[in-house]
Write a protein that holds these residues in place. Sequence first.
Motif, short mmCIF file in Angstrom:
data_model
loop_
_atom_site.label_atom_id
_atom_site.label_comp_id
_atom_site.label_asym_id
_atom_site.label_seq_id
_atom_site.Cartn_x
_atom_site.Cartn_y
_atom_site.Cartn_z
N ARG A 112 55.53 41.13 41.83
CA ARG A 112 54.26 40.43 41.69
C ARG A 112 53.45 40.51 42.99
O ARG A 112 52.24 40.71 42.96
CB ARG A 112 54.51 38.97 41.31
CG ARG A 112 53.24 38.16 41.04
CD ARG A 112 52.85 38.23 39.59
NE ARG A 112 51.63 37.52 39.31
CZ ARG A 112 51.23 37.14 38.10
NH1 ARG A 112 51.97 37.41 37.05
NH2 ARG A 112 50.10 36.52 37.91
N ARG A 113 54.12 40.35 44.12
CA ARG A 113 53.42 40.43 45.41
C ARG A 113 52.83 41.82 45.63
O ARG A 113 51.75 41.97 46.19
CB ARG A 113 54.37 40.06 46.55
CG ARG A 113 54.63 38.56 46.69
CD ARG A 113 55.29 38.25 48.01
NE ARG A 113 56.63 38.80 48.10
CZ ARG A 113 57.74 38.16 47.77
NH1 ARG A 113 57.66 36.91 47.31
NH2 ARG A 113 58.92 38.73 47.88
N GLN A 116 49.90 42.22 42.61
CA GLN A 116 48.79 41.28 42.53
C GLN A 116 47.50 41.77 43.18
O GLN A 116 46.41 41.63 42.59
CB GLN A 116 49.20 39.94 43.15
CG GLN A 116 48.17 38.83 42.96
CD GLN A 116 48.10 38.37 41.51
OE1 GLN A 116 49.09 37.92 40.94
NE2 GLN A 116 46.92 38.49 40.90
N PRO A 117 47.54 42.39 44.36
CA PRO A 117 46.28 42.85 44.97
C PRO A 117 45.54 43.91 44.14
O PRO A 117 44.34 44.11 44.34
CB PRO A 117 46.73 43.44 46.32
CG PRO A 117 48.03 42.76 46.61
CD PRO A 117 48.68 42.57 45.28
N LEU A 118 46.26 44.56 43.22
CA LEU A 118 45.63 45.58 42.38
C LEU A 118 44.98 44.99 41.14
O LEU A 118 44.35 45.72 40.37
CB LEU A 118 46.66 46.63 41.97
CG LEU A 118 47.49 47.24 43.10
CD1 LEU A 118 48.41 48.32 42.56
CD2 LEU A 118 46.59 47.80 44.19
N THR A 120 43.10 41.91 41.26
CA THR A 120 42.07 40.94 41.56
C THR A 120 40.88 41.17 40.65
O THR A 120 40.69 42.28 40.10
CB THR A 120 41.61 41.05 43.02
OG1 THR A 120 41.04 42.36 43.22
CG2 THR A 120 42.79 40.85 43.98
N ARG A 122 37.78 41.51 41.40
CA ARG A 122 36.90 42.56 41.93
C ARG A 122 37.46 43.94 41.64
O ARG A 122 36.71 44.85 41.24
CB ARG A 122 36.74 42.36 43.44
CG ARG A 122 35.81 43.38 44.09
CD ARG A 122 35.64 43.09 45.56
NE ARG A 122 34.77 44.07 46.21
CZ ARG A 122 34.47 44.07 47.48
NH1 ARG A 122 34.95 43.11 48.27
NH2 ARG A 122 33.68 45.00 47.99
N ARG A 123 38.77 44.12 41.81
CA ARG A 123 39.38 45.43 41.54
C ARG A 123 39.28 45.78 40.06
O ARG A 123 38.91 46.90 39.69
CB ARG A 123 40.84 45.41 41.99
CG ARG A 123 41.64 46.64 41.65
CD ARG A 123 41.34 47.81 42.56
NE ARG A 123 41.88 47.63 43.88
CZ ARG A 123 41.83 48.55 44.84
NH1 ARG A 123 41.25 49.71 44.59
NH2 ARG A 123 42.34 48.31 46.03
N ALA A 248 51.26 50.94 47.11
CA ALA A 248 51.35 49.50 47.34
C ALA A 248 52.49 49.19 48.30
O ALA A 248 53.60 49.72 48.17
CB ALA A 248 51.55 48.77 46.03
N SER A 250 54.31 45.86 50.80
CA SER A 250 54.37 44.48 51.25
C SER A 250 54.08 44.44 52.75
O SER A 250 54.03 45.48 53.41
CB SER A 250 55.76 43.91 50.97
OG SER A 250 56.74 44.62 51.71
#
Length: 460
Positions: A112-113, A116-118, A120, A122-123, A248, A250
Amino acid sequence: MAVETGAGARAGMEAPALEGGAVLGSLLDLKADALGTYLRARQRHGDVVRIHVGPPGLRMDMYCVFSAEGAQQVLASESANYRKDNPFYEEIRESFGNGLLTAQDADYLRQRRLVQPLFTRRRVDGYAGAVAEETAGTLASWARARDAIVDVSDEMMHLALRAVSRILFGADADATTDVVHRCFPVITEYVLRRGYSPLNVPRTWPTPGNRRAAAAAEELYGVCDRIIAERRAGGDPAEDLLTLLAGAQSPDGEGFDTAELRDQVLIFLLAGHETTATSLAFTLHLLGRHPEEQARAREEVVRVLGDRTPEAADLDRLPYLTRVLKEAMRLYPAAPVFGRNAVAAGEIDGYAVPAGATVVLAPWVTHRHPRYWSDPDRFDPGRFTPEAEASRPRYAWFPFGGGPRACIGQHFSMLESVIALAMLLRAYEIEAVDTEVPLSAGMTLRAEGPMRCRIRPVRR
């Protein structure tokens, strides 16, 4: 003296049981009509009901939870005690890998970590153009449709698969779409059959079913592994989701290895096209049966968009179309039933649930619960005005699950659905030909017959 009522009055009581056969319990009823069986269980016995499944010695008790409050307890407030450890999720894990849908504990938190940034807002909003282009392809196909009748179930499955394949694989989408379309049904049927069977032979035995599923998995894994290897080699500078997943990391520099990357891809393919396709198909079919609501949705689309291509920002400008979609997802949730496993003994809505019990949540039933929905079988987008939503419990509507394991792709699903619906409704009037469609509960809600609609170009 005050008399205690509700959950407090029955605290620790054994949940009532649905009547079933002496030998197989309710197994045959669930196979014949799972959705109707769950509805009947709530109507006869209330919000927590035991359903016996299987013969003596192999029998399983399923604790079915139908209230919004019970769903919130299982998915959110006590989610640590209700895990994805049941046989059905294990079968998904065996066939589609240990990706974000099926992973547990440290594996899940790590994935998940990384992911998750992929996802958002906005993305995800950046994928609106790809969705619009794939929808334009569907419109071009409809312009050539013979007799102006299309099966919206098949059409939306194709559209959603094209969209998610393009977002995942970019220029390699064509290489994957046919393979996924051919192999996924074989594997998902295999998973369903094994997941609901009280006794299975080992997957390594050379039975016809095992061999068919293994061949489909080998072909599917092969095309994914080839594309992943090309991305790892750095030969494609594309910014598709697979490239982003491959890169991706961490904060300590850890990323996905090759096997984990394939697991994520397979899970995104599984969760990213069938669910959205189901929501799109049933929304179109409902509008094809309700011309006034269809006309109102089209008026909003034309007023907001004119002739331009919809963008991500248009989601907030199309509130009525969004309400139509949400109401369709209430009546026809893509995941109508799903389960958890109770780690420790506890209580749900005041009824005792033993350790190790299979706990079943059924959006199909909760979304029709008369406590939260008046005239629940009626199609009414007005149920999803901001005021109406605020008046209901949070988990009266949960097509994307909830709590810490809520679907990470829910904004993408809504984005794709609203953009596609806006473009389709602007171009075509829809009239349902098959007004009644038999349904079944597989890994997703399924139409067991055609969902044909007559399409006519809109005259403006």
